[in-house]
Design a protein around this motif. Structure first.
Motif, PDB file in Angstrom:
ATOM      1  N   ARG A  27      -3.969 -22.836 -11.706  1.00  0.00           N
ATOM      2  CA  ARG A  27      -4.744 -22.570 -10.488  1.00  0.00           C
ATOM      3  C   ARG A  27      -5.756 -21.481 -10.781  1.00  0.00           C
ATOM      4  N   GLY A  67      -8.859 -19.419  -8.456  1.00  0.00           N
ATOM      5  CA  GLY A  67      -9.648 -19.275  -7.236  1.00  0.00           C
ATOM      6  C   GLY A  67      -9.179 -20.221  -6.154  1.00  0.00           C
ATOM      7  N   THR A  68     -10.021 -21.168  -5.786  1.00  0.00           N
ATOM      8  CA  THR A  68      -9.676 -22.118  -4.726  1.00  0.00           C
ATOM      9  C   THR A  68      -9.391 -23.517  -5.284  1.00  0.00           C
ATOM     10  N   ARG A 123      -5.764 -22.825   1.806  1.00  0.00           N
ATOM     11  CA  ARG A 123      -5.922 -21.902   0.676  1.00  0.00           C
ATOM     12  C   ARG A 123      -6.763 -22.444  -0.473  1.00  0.00           C
ATOM     13  N   PHE A 124      -6.876 -23.781  -0.588  1.00  0.00           N
ATOM     14  CA  PHE A 124      -7.591 -24.361  -1.726  1.00  0.00           C
ATOM     15  C   PHE A 124      -8.648 -25.351  -1.256  1.00  0.00           C
ATOM     16  N   ARG A 125      -9.765 -25.387  -1.980  1.00  0.00           N
ATOM     17  CA  ARG A 125     -10.873 -26.289  -1.637  1.00  0.00           C
ATOM     18  C   ARG A 125     -10.891 -27.546  -2.501  1.00  0.00           C
TER      19      ARG A 125
END
Length: 375
Positions: free
Chosen positions: A242, A244-245, A270-272
């Protein structure tokens, strides 16, 4: 349409036809007309405003049309996926335990907050939901709340083979009384047109390196990389990487673990970008030998009688979570990048989840277009 209305779904649809390459569709025009009528009635401040029920097969543009309606509203409104809304209903009902009628209190609370409720993908397969929806809808309509919803099924087809279906009939009657029902018929899957391709699905051959490594490096954009587990619902979930996003996990870590749709909501907060590796064929495996002939609903048992239930496979729990994950990502515009053992069309061909998986397949196809999400 009335010229006194502020721009609404009709203006958005015309703009999509003229500038975005949308293909004109007679059924969509009927839906636009119903939505525009509701939009204008709300803008004029009318007391009694009909809702709209859009139904049809996957890819007919139901969600897009409802979202254009929601975007043009000038009154307080809430837009939610139906399953997320029902989770809120059950949680709020529990919190209101001890009041004389928790469901009516909940309805009064919601109607005081919003004038319009937009629900995407109304689909009932749970006896608890079926039992309370009739009373809930009636209580909301009594307070003047306007409901606009989408579904893959006609109102009369909802919960068609469910246990104790007579308990759901009041909900169907309430829908038919208070909503204009519009069938978006036709064979065109609008999710596949228009748009340039942007590949987010790969079949990994045995012995090959995962294509997701290159994707992760590109999306991570040089940010620090971690392999520490991500915590979902106080449960550590192992990750491949993982940054950043951007999150990269194996299918088993997300869909074969005891995670819920609430965990997938947290994930999309939390994630893009989500990268999921080692996705298996989802309809494989032998059927389970024993299936219960009834189901528990709180303290009351609802009998199934001698009804023959569909065979389940060992992989169905994972397939259900995968369907919920795709729904949440699609609803939030979070692209899924998938590395799988079989082509997209072969992920789930046969089994009792085939009907809901049609929606999943259509949504995954749309994720293969550049216009979906952040690219």
């Amino acid at each position: 349409m009335a010229s006194t209305c502020p721009p609404g779904p009709e203006a958005a649809y015309r703009q999509a036809l003229e500038a975005q390459g949308f293909v004109e569709d007679a059924a969509q025009w009927r839906a636009v007309a119903a939505l525009e009528a509701t939009h204008c009635a709300l803008a004029r401040g009318e007391a009694e405003v009909p809702g709209v029920y859009l139904w049809g097969t996957v890819g007919r543009g139901k969600t897009w049309l409802m979202d254009r309606f929601h975007a043009g509203l000038t009154v307080p409104a809430r837009r939610q996926h139906f399953h997320r809304f029902m989770r809120w209903v059950h949680r709020r009902q529990f919190q209101l335990a001890g009041t004389p009628d928790p469901l009516r209190s909940l309805a009064a609370e919601l109607a005081a907050e919003v004038r319009v409720l937009c629900l995407d993908e109304l689909f009932v397969n749970d006896i608890a939901d079926a039992m309370l929806l009739g009373r809930l809808f009636d209580a909301l309509f009594e307070r003047g709340l306007v409901l606009v919803t989408t579904s893959n099924q006609a109102p009369a087809g909802l919960y068609a083979d469910g246990f104790n279906r007579e308990r759901f009939l009041p909900a169907i009657a309430a829908i038919q009384r208070h909503l204009a029902v519009v069938h978006l018929d036709g064979e065109r899957d609008h999710r596949r047109h228009p748009g340039a391709a942007h590949r987010r699905y790969w079949v990994r051959e045995p012995g090959q390196a995962s294509p997701l490594g290159e994707v992760f490096a590109r999306l991570g954009d040089g940010r620090p990389v971690s392999t520490a587990p991500v915590e979902l619902g106080r449960r550590p979930v192992p990750v491949v990487a993982r940054s950043g996003t951007v999150l990269w996990c194996r299918f088993a870590a997300l869909c074969e673990a005891p995670l819920s749709a609430l965990d997938f909501i947290d994930l999309c907060d939390r994630f893009r970008h989500l990268l999921i590796g080692e996705v298996p064929r989802l309809d494989g495996g032998p059927a389970r030998a024993g299936i219960a002939r009834g189901t528990e609903d709180a303290s009351a048992r609802v009998a199934a009688g001698d009804r023959e239930l569909p065979a389940l496979t060992r992989q169905d729990d994972g397939a259900r979570r995968f369907i919920a994950l795709v729904d949440e990502c699609y609803d939030r515009g979070v692209p899924l990048h998938l590395e799988a053992a079989v082509p997209l069309e072969a992920l789930y061909r046969e089994g009792h989840l085939a009907f809901p998986f049609r929606r999943t397949l259509s949504r995954l196809r749309e994720m293969q277009l550049a216009r979906f999400g952040a690219g």
